[in-house]
Design a protein around this motif. Sequence first.
Motif, PDB file in Angstrom:
ATOM      1  N   PRO A 132      51.368 -29.389  50.037  1.00 28.99           N
ATOM      2  CA  PRO A 132      50.876 -28.994  48.888  1.00 28.99           C
ATOM      3  C   PRO A 132      49.622 -28.012  48.943  1.00 28.99           C
ATOM      4  O   PRO A 132      48.840 -28.058  50.010  1.00 28.99           O
ATOM      5  N   GLN A 133      49.609 -26.797  48.195  1.00 26.39           N
ATOM      6  CA  GLN A 133      48.385 -25.997  48.190  1.00 26.39           C
ATOM      7  C   GLN A 133      47.204 -26.374  47.022  1.00 26.39           C
ATOM      8  O   GLN A 133      46.228 -26.390  47.597  1.00 26.39           O
ATOM      9  N   HIS A 134      47.831 -26.945  45.999  1.00 27.17           N
ATOM     10  CA  HIS A 134      46.558 -27.090  45.049  1.00 27.17           C
ATOM     11  C   HIS A 134      46.653 -28.454  44.616  1.00 27.17           C
ATOM     12  O   HIS A 134      45.550 -28.759  43.726  1.00 27.17           O
ATOM     13  N   HIS A 135      47.597 -29.309  44.587  1.00 25.33           N
ATOM     14  CA  HIS A 135      47.837 -30.596  44.048  1.00 25.33           C
ATOM     15  C   HIS A 135      48.289 -31.456  45.031  1.00 25.33           C
ATOM     16  O   HIS A 135      48.684 -31.024  46.056  1.00 25.33           O
ATOM     17  N   GLU A 136      48.354 -32.736  44.356  1.00 30.43           N
ATOM     18  CA  GLU A 136      48.947 -33.895  45.271  1.00 30.43           C
ATOM     19  C   GLU A 136      50.410 -33.605  45.503  1.00 30.43           C
ATOM     20  O   GLU A 136      51.262 -32.964  44.768  1.00 30.43           O
ATOM     21  N   SER A 137      50.948 -34.162  46.679  1.00 29.68           N
ATOM     22  CA  SER A 137      52.396 -33.828  46.949  1.00 29.68           C
ATOM     23  C   SER A 137      53.163 -35.137  46.524  1.00 29.68           C
ATOM     24  O   SER A 137      52.536 -36.291  46.473  1.00 29.68           O
ATOM     25  N   VAL A 138      54.194 -35.080  45.748  1.00 29.43           N
ATOM     26  CA  VAL A 138      55.036 -36.117  45.450  1.00 29.43           C
ATOM     27  C   VAL A 138      55.386 -37.024  46.471  1.00 29.43           C
ATOM     28  O   VAL A 138      55.597 -38.296  46.462  1.00 29.43           O
ATOM     29  N   PHE A 139      55.163 -36.653  47.808  1.00 32.85           N
ATOM     30  CA  PHE A 139      55.446 -37.444  48.999  1.00 32.85           C
ATOM     31  C   PHE A 139      54.228 -38.369  49.059  1.00 32.85           C
ATOM     32  O   PHE A 139      54.438 -39.465  49.604  1.00 32.85           O
ATOM     33  N   SER A 140      53.005 -38.147  48.236  1.00 34.26           N
ATOM     34  CA  SER A 140      52.161 -39.352  48.685  1.00 34.26           C
ATOM     35  C   SER A 140      52.560 -40.368  47.593  1.00 34.26           C
ATOM     36  O   SER A 140      51.704 -41.426  47.544  1.00 34.26           O
ATOM     37  N   LEU A 141      53.445 -40.405  46.497  1.00 36.28           N
ATOM     38  CA  LEU A 141      54.039 -41.454  45.901  1.00 36.28           C
ATOM     39  C   LEU A 141      55.147 -42.366  46.487  1.00 36.28           C
ATOM     40  O   LEU A 141      55.613 -43.262  45.924  1.00 36.28           O
ATOM     41  N   LEU A 142      55.530 -41.743  47.609  1.00 41.68           N
ATOM     42  CA  LEU A 142      56.610 -42.468  48.305  1.00 41.68           C
ATOM     43  C   LEU A 142      56.231 -43.268  49.731  1.00 41.68           C
ATOM     44  O   LEU A 142      54.876 -43.085  50.268  1.00 41.68           O
ATOM     45  N   PRO A 143      57.006 -43.817  50.144  1.00 42.38           N
ATOM     46  CA  PRO A 143      56.443 -44.662  51.564  1.00 42.38           C
ATOM     47  C   PRO A 143      56.233 -43.636  52.813  1.00 42.38           C
ATOM     48  O   PRO A 143      56.798 -42.740  52.692  1.00 42.38           O
ATOM     49  N   GLU A 144      55.088 -43.777  53.293  1.00 39.45           N
ATOM     50  CA  GLU A 144      54.646 -43.062  54.207  1.00 39.45           C
ATOM     51  C   GLU A 144      55.618 -42.753  55.349  1.00 39.45           C
ATOM     52  O   GLU A 144      56.086 -41.497  55.848  1.00 39.45           O
ATOM     53  N   ARG A 145      56.411 -43.638  55.607  1.00 43.12           N
ATOM     54  CA  ARG A 145      57.414 -43.660  56.881  1.00 43.12           C
ATOM     55  C   ARG A 145      58.577 -42.708  56.435  1.00 43.12           C
ATOM     56  O   ARG A 145      59.445 -42.169  57.284  1.00 43.12           O
TER      57      ARG A 145
ATOM     58  N   VAL B  18      65.369 -32.942  46.485  1.00 40.98           N
ATOM     59  CA  VAL B  18      66.568 -32.549  46.370  1.00 40.98           C
ATOM     60  C   VAL B  18      66.291 -31.535  45.275  1.00 40.98           C
ATOM     61  O   VAL B  18      66.184 -31.765  44.169  1.00 40.98           O
ATOM     62  N   GLY B  19      66.166 -30.094  45.562  1.00 43.84           N
ATOM     63  CA  GLY B  19      65.944 -29.263  44.480  1.00 43.84           C
ATOM     64  C   GLY B  19      64.087 -29.391  44.280  1.00 43.84           C
ATOM     65  O   GLY B  19      63.666 -30.220  44.666  1.00 43.84           O
ATOM     66  N   ARG B  20      63.689 -28.528  43.503  1.00 42.93           N
ATOM     67  CA  ARG B  20      62.195 -28.645  43.216  1.00 42.93           C
ATOM     68  C   ARG B  20      61.920 -28.752  41.610  1.00 42.93           C
ATOM     69  O   ARG B  20      62.901 -28.056  41.077  1.00 42.93           O
ATOM     70  N   LEU B  21      60.687 -29.330  41.418  1.00 45.96           N
ATOM     71  CA  LEU B  21      60.417 -29.262  39.788  1.00 45.96           C
ATOM     72  C   LEU B  21      59.116 -28.397  40.033  1.00 45.96           C
ATOM     73  O   LEU B  21      58.250 -28.649  41.125  1.00 45.96           O
ATOM     74  N   ASP B  22      58.567 -27.527  39.211  1.00 41.93           N
ATOM     75  CA  ASP B  22      57.407 -27.022  39.197  1.00 41.93           C
ATOM     76  C   ASP B  22      56.230 -27.914  39.079  1.00 41.93           C
ATOM     77  O   ASP B  22      56.510 -29.230  38.528  1.00 41.93           O
ATOM     78  N   VAL B  23      55.091 -27.671  39.479  1.00 38.33           N
ATOM     79  CA  VAL B  23      53.850 -28.869  39.493  1.00 38.33           C
ATOM     80  C   VAL B  23      53.712 -29.128  37.907  1.00 38.33           C
ATOM     81  O   VAL B  23      53.474 -30.266  37.709  1.00 38.33           O
ATOM     82  N   ASP B  24      53.935 -28.117  36.925  1.00 36.15           N
ATOM     83  CA  ASP B  24      53.717 -28.816  35.482  1.00 36.15           C
ATOM     84  C   ASP B  24      55.347 -29.143  34.836  1.00 36.15           C
ATOM     85  O   ASP B  24      55.062 -29.225  33.561  1.00 36.15           O
ATOM     86  N   THR B  25      56.240 -29.450  35.665  1.00 35.57           N
ATOM     87  CA  THR B  25      57.324 -30.222  35.190  1.00 35.57           C
ATOM     88  C   THR B  25      57.387 -31.630  35.549  1.00 35.57           C
ATOM     89  O   THR B  25      57.097 -31.696  36.633  1.00 35.57           O
TER      90      THR B  25
END
Length: 239
Positions: free
Chosen positions: A80-93, A102-109
């Motif tokens: 990520p450039q300016h915010h946290e990544s959604v991957f930080s919410l998932l298991p590191e492995r 699968v597809g993307r949502l905007d940072v503010d969606t």
Amino acid sequence: MPAITLERVLASIGFGSRKDARALIREGVVEINGEVMDDPTMVFETRPETIVVNGEEISTETEIYGMIHKPLDYECSARPQHHESVFSLLPERYEGLGVRCVGRLDVDTTGLLLFSNDGAFIHQMESPKKGIRKLYRAHLARPFEKGQDKQLLNGVFLKGEKAPVTAKSVNKIDDTTVEIEITEGLYHQVRRMFAAVGNHVLDLERLAIGELKLEDSLTPGSWRALTQEELDILGFKKG
Ligand code: URA
């Protein structure tokens, strides 16, 4: 299925290299059926379905299919450039297993976001040819006016697109709340479509992908694996 050692099982589900898996097993934090397994060379004739690591029960499936309730201010990128990544919410492995959004949502969606490491699933869900509907709820800055639904359904021109982009359904919920379905995943598509009819999206939430709905009990930031029934609902058959 051929016999497999414990260290290979762990390495195959994202616990690093076999050397990393071996070290973890030797720490005595791996259990199967309530029994601590501290021999990395232990052989299984059939892969155990689940394994407990550090007290957490984990499926040993190597193909991952999941849904996350994307919160505000998270980026879908792994870098990520300016915010946290959604991957930080998932298991590191999961990163080591090649899990992608699968597809993307905007940072503010906010709302329903799928993730997987199965290329066939990702391709099927993202392919415009499959025409999978994505349902969004938009909160608008100005009242949604009569005729704007027809404009969106007939198609609006977005900068950089050759053909008009159409909504598949438009439902006014109240003066400034509209639900809209689209099949493509163009950059900022819903926001640009409302801008094209003279409005402005304040908040955007994805409520469903095909027949799969964002579950009320899945709070922002939480995730879970998709069930076989949900993969069926999405029309996906594992290869
Ligand atoms: N349309 C948008 O404008 N943003 C999203 O995140 C998804 C669809």
